[in-house]
Design a protein around this motif. Structure first.
Motif, short mmCIF file in Angstrom:
data_model
loop_
_atom_site.label_atom_id
_atom_site.label_comp_id
_atom_site.label_asym_id
_atom_site.label_seq_id
_atom_site.Cartn_x
_atom_site.Cartn_y
_atom_site.Cartn_z
N ARG A 73 0.85 -1.21 0.00
CA ARG A 73 0.00 0.00 0.00
C ARG A 73 0.87 1.25 0.00
NH1 ARG A 73 -3.59 -2.28 3.76
NH2 ARG A 73 -2.80 -0.96 5.43
N GLY A 74 1.99 1.19 0.75
CA GLY A 74 2.90 2.33 0.82
C GLY A 74 3.48 2.67 -0.54
N ALA A 75 3.90 1.63 -1.26
CA ALA A 75 4.48 1.85 -2.59
C ALA A 75 3.44 2.45 -3.52
CB ALA A 75 5.03 0.53 -3.14
N ASP A 76 2.21 1.93 -3.45
CA ASP A 76 1.12 2.50 -4.27
C ASP A 76 0.91 3.97 -3.93
OD1 ASP A 76 0.78 0.09 -5.49
OD2 ASP A 76 -1.00 -0.50 -4.32
N TYR A 77 0.94 4.25 -2.62
CA TYR A 77 0.70 5.63 -2.17
C TYR A 77 1.76 6.57 -2.77
CZ TYR A 77 -0.15 9.64 0.82
OH TYR A 77 -0.44 10.91 1.26
N ILE A 78 3.01 6.12 -2.70
CA ILE A 78 4.09 6.97 -3.23
C ILE A 78 3.89 7.18 -4.74
CG2 ILE A 78 6.58 7.11 -3.66
CD1 ILE A 78 6.97 5.63 -0.96
N ARG A 79 3.63 6.09 -5.45
CA ARG A 79 3.44 6.19 -6.90
C ARG A 79 2.33 7.20 -7.22
NH1 ARG A 79 0.70 1.19 -8.92
NH2 ARG A 79 -0.92 2.30 -7.74
N ASP A 80 1.24 7.14 -6.43
CA ASP A 80 0.09 8.00 -6.72
C ASP A 80 0.29 9.45 -6.29
OD1 ASP A 80 -1.03 5.74 -7.70
OD2 ASP A 80 -2.32 5.36 -5.95
N HIS A 81 1.24 9.70 -5.38
CA HIS A 81 1.37 11.06 -4.86
C HIS A 81 2.65 11.77 -5.27
CE1 HIS A 81 -1.88 9.54 -2.34
NE2 HIS A 81 -2.20 10.81 -2.13
N MET A 82 3.64 11.02 -5.78
CA MET A 82 4.88 11.70 -6.19
C MET A 82 4.66 12.44 -7.51
SD MET A 82 7.10 8.38 -7.31
CE MET A 82 8.47 9.16 -8.14
#
Ligand code: TXA
Ligand code: MG
Length: 364
Positions: free
Chosen positions: A270-279
């Motif tokens: 979930r963390g990796a997805d979050y970064i991908r979606d917010h960077m």
């Protein structure tokens, strides 16, 4: 001053630098230290100068074995020897009561700084080491080159991490050269540090003993020997204004790269997805992530560094400071960092990352 790089063939020279009252970049298993004769107040003073370290931040002493404790400490609890038996030499610092000085020793301190150290010389820790506290941090490092130097110099070596104050601690001789090149006579190259984060600090002057800084020896390992262990609030949260952590150094913003860091905790996927979606996917956003998500996150234009596999926290600890330093060589304006859970050495990795981020943490 040109800073010389020494190696295993120059141990005598390294020990002479310490005995001569000069500064030495010294490898330990945790991070490189900026070492000086811990009984020489002038040499210790030079550490603060070279690092730009605040005077109210005490130094720890590196000793050869637990046999040296009674020279410098008193009221040593049995638990100190139990911990030493289990974890020394190794990445554990114990805060103990400083030995009270005899009238002769006090006189000696008054009549002048201790420079000419002899084998039978002073056994007194100058105030500059402890920043005037009545306790002192004692550590017995495991790195063989460091141990040789302590043995040959026959003095406790005062050594903070070898970074300029506020920068990530050095885990290679090269890192140390970046920060201390031109400021100190020599750095002893002992290869990359095998632990990668600083030692665990446990305060044994209180009941229950208190974890002041998580590190290479884990909280679980300490609990197995000591039973109940209190965890200082500075380990897991930001100190409020005016609040004093028990380890003075924990109040400073530390381990900080130049760009602000955002820590992402929780389920790694979930963390990796979050970064991908917010960077931003521009060159201005850097990412430090677990190895598994590197292919997914490394598609943007900014630098992406792997911290190692999710399950290998030891590797994450080894790579962390190097990753933070590498980001400083780029022109990123924001760093996203994945963070392990608090189990084992994860507590130390999380603590360093959270401090680098000024506790800017996103839970996913
Ligand atoms: O792994 C390590 O511990 C490395 C290597 C070089 O041995 N050294 C290191 O030193 O990390 P330094 O100075 O960067 O961090 C020592 C921490 C500081 O936060 C300091 O405030 C705290 O230990 N400390 C030192 N003496 C103390 C004392 N008497 N009571 C409480 N905290 C103390
Ligand atoms: Mg430090």
């Amino acid at each position: 001053m040109k800073t010389e790089l020494l190696n295993v063939n120059h141990l005598l020279k390294a020990a002479e630098i310490i005995r001569g009252g000069d500064l030495l970049g010294i490898p330990t298993e945790t991070v490189y230290g900026l070492g000086a004769d811990g009984l020489n107040s002038i040499a210790v003073g030079a550490i603060f100068q070279a690092k730009g370290r605040p005077q109210d931040n005490p130094l720890i002493l590196h000793v050869w074995s637990a046999d040296w404790l009674a020279r410098y400490c008193e009221d040593i609890p049995e638990s100190a020897y139990q911990l030493a038996e289990q974890f020394w030499p190794g990445p554990l610092t114990m805060v103990l009561k400083c030995r009270r000085r005899t009238p002769e020793e006090l006189e000696e301190l008054k009549t002048g700084p201790i420079c000419s150290y002899t084998h039978f010389g002073p056994r007194v820790i100058p105030d500059v080491v402890t920043a005037g506290l009545d306790t002192v941090g004692m550590r017995c490092p495991a790195h063989s080159l460091c141990r040789h130097v302590i043995q040959m110099a026959q003095t406790p070596i005062a050594a903070p991490s070898g970074n300029t104050s506020g920068r990530p601690s050095p885990t290679t001789a090269q890192h140390m050269l970046e920060d201390m090149g031109g400021k100190i006579p020599a750095i002893l190259d002992g290869g990359p540090c095998t632990v990668g984060v600083e030692s665990t600090i446990i305060d044994l002057t209180c009941m229950p003993p208190r974890l002041l800084r998580p590190g290479g020896v884990t909280l679980e390992q300490l609990q197995a020997v000591l039973g109940k262990v209190a965890v200082d609030p500075a380990v897991t949260r930001q100190m409020a204004k005016g609040e004093q952590p028990r380890a003075p150094g924990m109040k400073y913003r530390h381990y900080a790269p130049k760009a602000p860091v955002v820590v992402v905790r929780g389920d790694p996927e979930r963390g990796a997805d979050y970064i991908r979606d917010h960077m931003s996917h521009t060159r201005w956003d850097g990412v430090i992530c677990f190895e598994e998500f590197f292919p997914m996150l490394a598609q943007g234009k900014g630098p992406v560094l792997s911290l190692g596999p999710v399950s290998n926290k030891g590797e994450q600890a080894r790579r962390l400071f190097d990753a933070l330093r590498s980001m400083d060589e780029t022109d990123v304006k924001r760093i996203w960092a994945q963070c392990p859970d608090d189990g084992g050495i994860g507590l130390a990795v999380a603590n360093r990352l959270n401090k680098a981020a000024g506790f800017h943490i996103i839970e996913v």
